[in-house]
Design a protein around this motif. Structure first.
Motif, mmCIF file in Angstrom:
data_model
loop_
_atom_site.group_PDB
_atom_site.id
_atom_site.type_symbol
_atom_site.label_atom_id
_atom_site.label_comp_id
_atom_site.label_asym_id
_atom_site.label_seq_id
_atom_site.Cartn_x
_atom_site.Cartn_y
_atom_site.Cartn_z
ATOM 1 N N HIS A 1 45.355 9.519 -66.546
ATOM 2 C CA HIS A 1 44.289 9.041 -66.032
ATOM 3 C C HIS A 1 44.886 7.703 -65.389
ATOM 4 N N ILE A 2 45.404 6.905 -66.152
ATOM 5 C CA ILE A 2 45.869 5.795 -65.677
ATOM 6 C C ILE A 2 46.924 5.828 -64.512
ATOM 7 N N GLN A 3 47.997 6.558 -64.946
ATOM 8 C CA GLN A 3 48.830 6.828 -63.800
ATOM 9 C C GLN A 3 48.370 7.273 -62.394
ATOM 10 N N LYS A 4 47.267 8.154 -62.401
ATOM 11 C CA LYS A 4 46.915 8.355 -61.179
ATOM 12 C C LYS A 4 46.054 7.098 -60.476
ATOM 13 N N GLY A 5 45.256 6.509 -61.235
ATOM 14 C CA GLY A 5 44.635 5.072 -60.731
ATOM 15 C C GLY A 5 45.884 4.138 -60.260
ATOM 16 N N LEU A 6 46.868 4.085 -61.020
ATOM 17 C CA LEU A 6 48.028 2.966 -60.583
ATOM 18 C C LEU A 6 48.773 3.597 -59.464
ATOM 19 N N GLU B 1 46.928 2.761 -56.347
ATOM 20 C CA GLU B 1 46.957 1.444 -55.753
ATOM 21 C C GLU B 1 48.244 1.294 -55.343
ATOM 22 N N ARG B 2 49.295 1.610 -55.882
ATOM 23 C CA ARG B 2 50.855 1.449 -55.271
ATOM 24 C C ARG B 2 50.984 1.963 -53.688
ATOM 25 N N ASP B 3 50.239 3.314 -53.531
ATOM 26 C CA ASP B 3 50.474 3.839 -52.266
ATOM 27 C C ASP B 3 49.715 2.869 -51.287
ATOM 28 N N ALA B 4 48.365 2.440 -51.617
ATOM 29 C CA ALA B 4 47.832 1.521 -50.683
ATOM 30 C C ALA B 4 48.427 0.345 -50.427
ATOM 31 N N ARG B 5 49.009 -0.341 -51.590
ATOM 32 C CA ARG B 5 49.888 -1.736 -51.159
ATOM 33 C C ARG B 5 51.378 -1.232 -50.667
ATOM 34 N N ALA B 6 51.829 -0.259 -50.756
ATOM 35 C CA ALA B 6 52.906 0.278 -50.180
ATOM 36 C C ALA B 6 52.721 0.219 -48.580
ATOM 37 N N ARG C 1 52.222 -6.964 -68.216
ATOM 38 C CA ARG C 1 53.265 -7.065 -67.235
ATOM 39 C C ARG C 1 53.445 -5.445 -66.910
ATOM 40 N N VAL C 2 53.471 -4.601 -68.006
ATOM 41 C CA VAL C 2 53.861 -3.145 -67.734
ATOM 42 C C VAL C 2 52.856 -2.683 -66.436
ATOM 43 N N TRP C 3 51.539 -2.910 -66.653
ATOM 44 C CA TRP C 3 50.586 -2.435 -65.867
ATOM 45 C C TRP C 3 50.798 -2.992 -64.481
ATOM 46 N N HIS C 4 50.951 -4.281 -64.286
ATOM 47 C CA HIS C 4 51.226 -5.291 -63.176
ATOM 48 C C HIS C 4 52.518 -4.502 -62.193
ATOM 49 N N GLU C 5 53.534 -4.185 -63.170
ATOM 50 C CA GLU C 5 54.775 -3.678 -62.258
ATOM 51 C C GLU C 5 54.503 -2.499 -61.781
ATOM 52 N N ALA C 6 53.712 -1.741 -62.492
ATOM 53 C CA ALA C 6 53.356 -0.359 -62.029
ATOM 54 C C ALA C 6 52.452 -0.354 -60.910
ATOM 55 N N GLY C 7 51.775 -1.633 -60.451
ATOM 56 C CA GLY C 7 50.860 -1.518 -59.351
ATOM 57 C C GLY C 7 49.495 -1.710 -59.628
ATOM 58 N N ALA C 8 49.255 -2.435 -60.831
ATOM 59 C CA ALA C 8 47.858 -2.863 -61.049
ATOM 60 C C ALA C 8 47.166 -3.785 -60.355
ATOM 61 N N ARG D 1 39.389 -9.718 -48.964
ATOM 62 C CA ARG D 1 39.037 -9.188 -50.111
ATOM 63 C C ARG D 1 40.342 -8.720 -50.916
ATOM 64 N N THR D 2 40.221 -8.949 -52.269
ATOM 65 C CA THR D 2 41.098 -8.607 -52.877
ATOM 66 C C THR D 2 41.439 -7.152 -53.046
ATOM 67 N N ALA D 3 42.691 -6.932 -53.837
ATOM 68 C CA ALA D 3 43.086 -5.199 -53.824
ATOM 69 C C ALA D 3 41.869 -4.638 -54.590
ATOM 70 N N ASP D 4 41.021 -5.315 -55.462
ATOM 71 C CA ASP D 4 39.826 -4.706 -56.120
ATOM 72 C C ASP D 4 38.490 -4.675 -55.274
ATOM 73 N N GLY D 5 38.703 -5.236 -54.037
ATOM 74 C CA GLY D 5 37.451 -5.038 -53.041
ATOM 75 C C GLY D 5 36.661 -6.200 -53.311
#
Length: 640
Positions: free
Chosen positions: A418-423, A426-431, A218-225, A43-47
């Motif tokens: 809203h975006i900050q919470k969602g990212l 994802e950062r926490d899950a990947r961490a 890039r700005v979204w990807h680097e923030a964990g998107a 599964r990808t990070a998006d499920g």
């Protein structure tokens, strides 16, 4: 007779194609009752499900993916603060095969603390001395002063006497991306639309054809998107620019033509290929919804910053190669490969040459550009592309539905968090996946090299970005820029500091039984400890006549100078010898850990002195933090 028989058989009769049922039956024999989903379905990070087997796509016909048919552009970054050195590096890039330059001014996120220190036409002219602007494609990396940089480049073109319409320039203005990365926007959206429209009108009146605006992922990807979050944010950004320009009277077709995309190419080949293909399909859908006949958008792809490592940076060459390959197959119009030393400082000529040659080999030797859509008809790629289209569209709609304080869409989603919470989720899950090594980082969390050779970067200190004297009409919580390897790199840095002060931290591997019995767990333990910069001395074992010589084991521990000892052996050795070994090592002053899950012996092992258990799936970051604290702590006087 044999030839007669073969002549009577068709090729397909002689070699029948097995069906999915036959394949599944063969797989089940190998699995021997193990769970098919857990073992073979990813599964990808998006499920999004990634099946182990796909049928051919129903419509295998290829379609041209690039906005401009033919080869993709080989992009190189111009980011040295010294104008003369910037020009020298730029010319070396072009002479070495690059045909596109990305200009990163000081303050641009992509400049990473460096960047062109050019605030006048003459300064920019010096930084591009010798560069024939009509022979290369130029793009500006988004920066807080993006409009000023765009006009500065336009002035340089006029000074040199070029016909603007003959040049290929992507002016890269990206105020929404700058807002996300910096946390501030100088004006409200209506005024922003006026300024953008005026700047574009000025540039077009001088003969430039654009694109002028960039929707930068890039700005979204680097923030964990995730991939879908990046796609959704890029779409939402582009649609916001369409609205702003339309409100200023710009026809939608012209507004559409003013926009380019920048997407991140990561080291996951399948997902990256599908993401770039999905981006084009999604943008086509947006254009149709606007009543436009779709035109392909120019997509610049850049290899992922968040995947770069400071430790064993040579592995970054592999990551960059996979990412560049994926971007090429996915249909990027230009590609920038991060030099493998970029996380360590300003890359030197060698690192830049390797980054450039990575693409040239894919173009000239692998000939990837000669096929319009190499993934067309492949069931896996087509299914993943479709899934990312669906997920990306949902993320786009989710952002479009946001509103706050008179704002709408992606700007509102930034303003209300809203975006900050969602990212952040994802950062926490990947961490967590990084910490437990379910998502391994080669050379960092897996297969670390404590004897790695050093690499060189340019001896150029970072520079302070130009001060912004304007006020802030919109302020938000700025998005972070992260690299996935940072937690492990922090541990390695602590271990290096301890070594510089005296000796590298150690964890003694107390092996039990014969080599065949302890090799697997001692290898696991060594890999784990070295990921935190902790040396893990051991030996060929201490077995004599099938049993562990505890006196030799304890003597070796004392000689090692370690404070932490980790028992490593087979389940059988643990049952018969772990308690005695733990008791003996505790008496020798060791803090005792055991490689493996505690099992039924946990209470007895803890009573004997075992204080921790390390195993596959444990939180390696937490474990290594504790191990470092033990390894560098003062010697206790209460133990003998």
């Amino acid at each position: 007779m044999t030839s007669t028989v073969l002549a009577d058989l068709s090729f397909m009769d002689a070699f029948p194609t097995p069906g999915e049922a036959q394949w599944r039956a063969a797989v089940d024999k190998v699995l021997k009752g193990a769970d098919f989903e857990k073992r073979l379905v990813g599964r990808t990070a998006d499920g999004v499900r990634i099946e182990p087997l796909y049928e051919a796509a129903a419509e295998p016909s290829s379609r041209p993916l690039r906005a401009q048919a033919g080869r993709w552009r080989v992009a190189a970054r111009v980011d040295h603060p010294d104008a003369a050195e910037a020009a020298r590096l730029a010319l070396a890039e072009l002479e070495g095969g690059a045909d596109s330059l990305s200009l990163s001014f000081a303050g641009a996120p992509a400049a990473r603390g460096f960047g062109l220190n050019a605030t006048s036409v003459d300064a920019l002219d010096a930084a591009l001395d010798g560069v024939m602007l009509d022979l290369v494609r130029l793009r500006l990396d988004p920066a807080p002063r993006g409009r000023k940089h765009a006009l500065l480049l336009a002035d340089l073109v006029a000074q040199r006497g070029y016909a603007p319409s003959s040049l290929q320039i992507d002016f890269g203005m990206e105020p929404i991306g700058v807002l996300a990365s910096s946390g501030a926007l100088a004006v409200q959206l209506p005024e922003l639309g006026k300024r953008i429209a005026k700047t574009i009108a000025t540039l077009k009146s001088r003969g430039f054809i654009g694109p002028f605006l960039a929707a930068d992922g890039r700005v979204w990807h680097e923030a964990g998107a995730t991939e879908a979050q990046e796609l959704g944010a890029v779409l939402a950004t582009a649609v916001t620019y369409l609205r702003l320009l339309e409100a200023e009277g710009v026809p939608l077709a012209e507004a559409r033509d003013a926009i380019s995309f920048t997407l991140v190419a990561d080291a996951d080949e399948f997902v990256t290929v599908a993401k770039l293909r999905a981006a084009r399909l999604l943008w086509d859908r947006v254009q149709r919804a606007c009543g436009l006949d779709p035109k392909p958008v120019f997509i610049h792809a850049e290899t992922a910053w968040r995947s770069l490592t400071r430790r064993d940076p040579w592995v970054n060459l592999l990551r960059g190669t996979i990412a560049a390959f994926s971007a090429g197959v996915g249909g990027a119009d230009s590609i920038g490969v991060q030099p493998f030393t970029a996380a360590l400082g300003l890359p030197d000529g060698f690192a830049r040459r390797i980054a450039r040659n990575t693409q040239l080999i894919l173009l000239e030797e692998a000939n990837l550009w000669r096929v319009a859509d190499p993934a067309a008809g492949a069931g896996g790629f087509e299914a993943l592309t479709q899934a990312l289209c669906e997920q990306g569209w949902r993320k786009f709609q989710d952002l479009e539905a946001e509103s706050a304080d008179g704002l709408a869409g992606i700007v509102a989603a930034l303003a209300n968090g809203h975006i900050q919470k969602g990212l952040s989720r994802e950062r926490d899950a990947r961490a967590k996946a990084i910490a437990t090594r379910r998502e391994p980082i080669t050379g960092t969390s897996e297969f670390p090299n404590l004897s790695e050779s050093s690499v060189s970067v340019l001896a150029t200190p970072p520079i302070a970005p130009p001060e912004r004297t304007v006020g802030h009409a919109i302020t938000i919580e700025a998005l972070p820029s992260i690299r996935l390897a940072e937690p492990f790199e922090a541990l390695r840095a602590s271990a290096d500091i301890a070594e510089a002060a005296g000796e590298r931290p150690k964890a003694f591997l107390a092996t039990l039984g014969p080599i065949a019995g302890f090799t697997a767990r001692s290898g696991f333990a060594r890999n784990l400890f070295e990921a935190g910069g902790i040396a893990a001395p051991s030996g060929d074992g201490f077995a004599q006549a099938g049993a562990t010589d505890l006196d030799a084991l304890v003597a070796a521990f004392r000689t090692s100078g370690a404070k932490l000892a980790c028992l490593c052996g087979s389940d059988e050795a643990y049952s018969s010898e772990a308690i005695r070994a733990a008791t003996a090592l505790t008496a020798a002053g060791a803090t005792i850990w055991l490689a493996g899950r505690p099992g039924e012996q946990e209470a007895a092992l803890r009573e004997a002195g075992v204080t921790n258990f390390v195993f596959a799936g444990c939180d390696a970051i937490a474990v290594l933090q504790e191990a470092l604290a033990i390894a560098i702590s003062p010697v206790s006087t209460s133990k003998g």
